[in-house]
Design an enzyme around this catalytic site. Structure first.
Site, short mmCIF file in Angstrom:
data_model
loop_
_atom_site.label_atom_id
_atom_site.label_comp_id
_atom_site.label_asym_id
_atom_site.label_seq_id
_atom_site.Cartn_x
_atom_site.Cartn_y
_atom_site.Cartn_z
CB THR A 1 -9.06 -0.82 57.44
OG1 THR A 1 -9.16 0.45 58.06
CG2 THR A 1 -8.32 -1.74 58.41
CG ASP A 2 -7.68 4.38 56.93
OD1 ASP A 2 -8.32 3.68 57.73
OD2 ASP A 2 -8.01 5.56 56.66
CD GLU A 3 -9.75 2.18 61.99
OE1 GLU A 3 -9.51 1.63 63.08
OE2 GLU A 3 -10.82 2.77 61.75
CE LYS B 1 -9.92 -5.71 57.66
NZ LYS B 1 -10.83 -6.57 56.85
CE1 TYR C 1 -12.08 -3.66 61.39
CE2 TYR C 1 -11.08 -1.48 61.53
CZ TYR C 1 -11.67 -2.50 60.79
OH TYR C 1 -11.85 -2.32 59.43
P1 NAD Z 1 -19.94 -4.44 57.97
O1 NAD Z 1 -19.71 -4.64 59.43
O2 NAD Z 1 -21.00 -3.50 57.52
O3 NAD Z 1 -20.26 -5.85 57.27
C1 NAD Z 1 -19.56 -7.01 57.59
C2 NAD Z 1 -20.32 -8.18 56.97
O4 NAD Z 1 -19.57 -9.38 57.25
C3 NAD Z 1 -21.71 -8.39 57.54
O5 NAD Z 1 -22.64 -8.64 56.49
C4 NAD Z 1 -21.57 -9.61 58.43
O6 NAD Z 1 -22.77 -10.37 58.54
C5 NAD Z 1 -20.47 -10.38 57.71
N1 NAD Z 1 -19.73 -11.30 58.59
C6 NAD Z 1 -19.22 -11.02 59.82
N2 NAD Z 1 -18.62 -12.12 60.33
C7 NAD Z 1 -18.76 -13.11 59.40
C8 NAD Z 1 -18.34 -14.46 59.33
N3 NAD Z 1 -17.68 -15.03 60.35
N4 NAD Z 1 -18.63 -15.18 58.24
C9 NAD Z 1 -19.32 -14.61 57.21
N5 NAD Z 1 -19.74 -13.33 57.22
C10 NAD Z 1 -19.46 -12.59 58.30
O7 NAD Z 1 -18.52 -4.04 57.37
P2 NAD Z 1 -18.17 -2.99 56.22
O8 NAD Z 1 -18.10 -1.65 56.81
O9 NAD Z 1 -19.00 -3.27 55.06
O10 NAD Z 1 -16.66 -3.45 55.91
C11 NAD Z 1 -16.39 -4.48 54.97
C12 NAD Z 1 -14.89 -4.71 54.91
O11 NAD Z 1 -14.24 -3.50 54.52
C13 NAD Z 1 -14.27 -5.11 56.23
O12 NAD Z 1 -13.29 -6.07 55.99
C14 NAD Z 1 -13.66 -3.82 56.76
O13 NAD Z 1 -12.55 -4.10 57.58
C15 NAD Z 1 -13.25 -3.15 55.48
N6 NAD Z 1 -13.21 -1.69 55.49
C16 NAD Z 1 -14.30 -0.96 55.94
C17 NAD Z 1 -14.27 0.43 55.88
C18 NAD Z 1 -15.43 1.26 56.34
O14 NAD Z 1 -15.30 2.49 56.43
N7 NAD Z 1 -16.58 0.69 56.64
C19 NAD Z 1 -13.13 1.09 55.40
C20 NAD Z 1 -12.03 0.31 54.97
C21 NAD Z 1 -12.10 -1.07 55.01
O1 DAU Z 2 -10.66 4.09 58.50
C1 DAU Z 2 -11.36 2.98 58.02
C2 DAU Z 2 -12.25 2.46 59.13
O2 DAU Z 2 -13.31 3.40 59.27
C3 DAU Z 2 -12.81 1.08 58.86
O3 DAU Z 2 -11.74 0.16 58.78
C4 DAU Z 2 -13.79 0.67 59.98
O4 DAU Z 2 -14.37 -0.57 59.69
C5 DAU Z 2 -14.86 1.74 60.07
O5 DAU Z 2 -15.74 1.44 61.13
C6 DAU Z 2 -14.24 3.11 60.28
O6 DAU Z 2 -13.61 3.22 61.58
P1 DAU Z 2 -13.74 4.53 62.49
O7 DAU Z 2 -13.48 4.17 63.88
O8 DAU Z 2 -12.96 5.65 61.89
O9 DAU Z 2 -15.32 4.85 62.22
P2 DAU Z 2 -16.50 5.33 63.20
O10 DAU Z 2 -17.64 5.68 62.31
O11 DAU Z 2 -16.73 4.39 64.31
O12 DAU Z 2 -15.91 6.67 63.80
C7 DAU Z 2 -15.49 7.75 62.98
C8 DAU Z 2 -14.94 8.85 63.89
O13 DAU Z 2 -16.03 9.39 64.66
C9 DAU Z 2 -13.93 8.35 64.91
O14 DAU Z 2 -12.95 9.35 65.10
C10 DAU Z 2 -14.75 8.17 66.19
C11 DAU Z 2 -15.80 9.26 66.07
N1 DAU Z 2 -17.11 8.95 66.69
C12 DAU Z 2 -17.73 7.77 66.37
C13 DAU Z 2 -18.96 7.47 66.92
C14 DAU Z 2 -19.63 6.14 66.59
C15 DAU Z 2 -17.73 9.88 67.53
O15 DAU Z 2 -17.17 10.97 67.79
N2 DAU Z 2 -18.94 9.56 68.08
C16 DAU Z 2 -19.59 8.39 67.83
O16 DAU Z 2 -20.69 8.16 68.37
#
Ligand code: NAD
Ligand code: DAU
Length: 362
Positions: free
Chosen positions: A138-140, A168, A164
């Site tokens: 992730t970018d975080e 990561k 988180y």
């Molecule tokens: P998600 O939370 O939707 O899915 C995570 C999946 O991992 C689920 O299916 C869960 O059951 C599985 N899981 C959790 N713990 C496990 C374990 N111990 N063993 C096996 N499976 C397990 O997550 P996502 O949003 O699809 O993100 C996927 C990946 O991409 C993550 O590594 C996250 O850090 C990264 N990522 C997400 C975003 C985003 O915006 N969602 C952006 C950048 C990177």
């Molecule tokens: O940047 C990549 C990341 O993006 C991934 O690595 C994470 O897995 C993914 O969850 C996401 O993280 P964020 O914290 O940016 O996503 P989230 O959707 O939780 O929140 C997006 C923005 O919105 C953040 O600034 C917090 C704000 N927010 C979120 C929620 C859930 C609100 O203002 N209200 C809310 O109820």
């Protein structure tokens, strides 16, 4: 990896990005997929129901921290690559229970790397050279930006701010070390915020779509001016395929949408789309549901990704614009009420109650 026709082991393939990736991988006619997923609250095996009966797809419910299981799966299926998505992914949950994030994201990645190393060591020279461990991150990990700072590049120093992001970052460091110390062909991708179908409705975009649809308050943290760089999930999946095909071992690739938006602008755009697609005669515009609530502790102000390396070296760029991608996403959630009902279990409702009860309206 040598051929996209080989078997791959995907972890977390029942989650949001993982299931989009597996579905698109299969649609494109690539090789078999073994999907290892624990099915936590975020995983939903039904996301992969379009693959029912497809001989190329195997689902295994299990934990990436289970070394014996991972080792057995590798030796049984002989994959040419591991694509590692499995993680605890929600920042707010990491503030409430950080331990699970260290276990899955750090310990789980370590377990996979160790098992991959043992498996890889037993391969022929040609298979060792072709093998890839693709670590999805992730970018975080880079921390937060000021309004006029340049976007994060692959050489930006790590400065994670949430449990988180720190977990990561820890997993990224382990992945890097396994390349430098053992030569395991690891590639890491760091991506910005994804949105699209199958995203669990604890995250900003699906939560706001569903609350707007149901006429519930739309809880915007702080002043709503935090900025995220949004990428449509299909574009992320395409970038991962490019990195698998042509990414260089030991390298990291930043992936971003070039679509920076303040949260408040995302939420108002969602309100307008839901008004358009589900008009309510006589009711106030859904923008009136916006409620500013107490901020996320340690809330990163701005993320932005410089994705010029992957564009230059691998020829990837996002295809979907934010406005068209958001429109498709809103439509998907409005048309998939059954999916929404199936993921909003009792545990989901408890989480929503807990996360928002303590955030006083501002
Ligand atoms: P998600 O939370 O939707 O899915 C995570 C999946 O991992 C689920 O299916 C869960 O059951 C599985 N899981 C959790 N713990 C496990 C374990 N111990 N063993 C096996 N499976 C397990 O997550 P996502 O949003 O699809 O993100 C996927 C990946 O991409 C993550 O590594 C996250 O850090 C990264 N990522 C997400 C975003 C985003 O915006 N969602 C952006 C950048 C990177
Ligand atoms: O940047 C990549 C990341 O993006 C991934 O690595 C994470 O897995 C993914 O969850 C996401 O993280 P964020 O914290 O940016 O996503 P989230 O959707 O939780 O929140 C997006 C923005 O919105 C953040 O600034 C917090 C704000 N927010 C979120 C929620 C859930 C609100 O203002 N209200 C809310 O109820």
């Amino acid at each position: 990896m040598k051929h996209m026709s080989e078997t791959i082991l995907v972890t977390g393939g029942a989650g949001f990005i993982g299931s989009n990736f597996v579905l698109s991988w299969m649609r494109e006619g690539n090789g078999a997929v073994v999907n290892l997923d624990l099915l936590t609250y975020a995983g939903n095996a039904a996301n992969l129901s379009p693959l029912d009966g497809d001989q190329r797809y195997t689902f295994v419910r299990g934990d990436i921290c289970d070394a014996e299981l991972v080792g057995w799966l590798l030796s049984k299926h002989q994959p040419g690559a591991i694509v590692h998505f499995a993680a605890e992914s929600h920042v707010d949950r990491s503030i409430v229970s950080p331990g699970e994030f260290v276990r899955t994201n750090v310990q789980g990645t370590f377990t996979l790397l160790e098992q991959a190393r043992a498996y890889w060591a037993g391969q022929s020279d040609a298979d060792r050279a072709a093998f890839r461990f693709l670590h999805v991150s992730t970018d975080e990990v880079y921390g937060t930006l000021g309004p006029s700072d340049p976007a994060f590049s692959e050489t930006t120093a790590y400065a994670p701010n949430s449990p988180y992001a720190a977990s990561k970052a820890g997993s990224d460091h382990l992945a890097r070390a396994y390349f430098h110390t053992f030569g395991l062909p690891v590639v890491t991708t760091n991506c910005s915020n994804n949105y699209g179908p199958y995203q669990f409705p604890e995250k900003l975009i699906p939560l706001m779509i569903l609350n707007a649809l149901e006429g519930k308050p739309l809880p915007v943290y702080g002043d709503g001016q935090n900025v995220r760089d949004w990428l449509y999930v299909e574009d992320h999946c395409a970038a991962i395929r490019k990195v698998l095909e042509a990414g260089k071992p030991g390298e990291t690739y930043n992936i971003g949408g070039m679509s920076e938006r303040a949260n408040i602008d995302v939420v108002t755009a969602i309100c307008d789309l839901v008004d358009e697609m589900r008009p309510r005669s006589g009711a106030e515009p859904r923008r009136k549901l916006i409620t500013f609530v107490g901020d996320r502790p340690g809330h990163d102000r701005r993320y932005a990704m410089d994705a010029s390396k992957i564009a230059r070296e691998l020829g990837w760029k996002p295809e979907e614009g934010f406005e068209s991608g958001l429109r498709k996403t809103v439509r998907w959630y409005l048309e998939h009420g059954d999916w929404v009902d199936s993921v909003r279990t009792g545990a989901y409702r408890e989480w929503i109650a807990k996360n928002y009860a303590e955030r006083a309206a501002l």
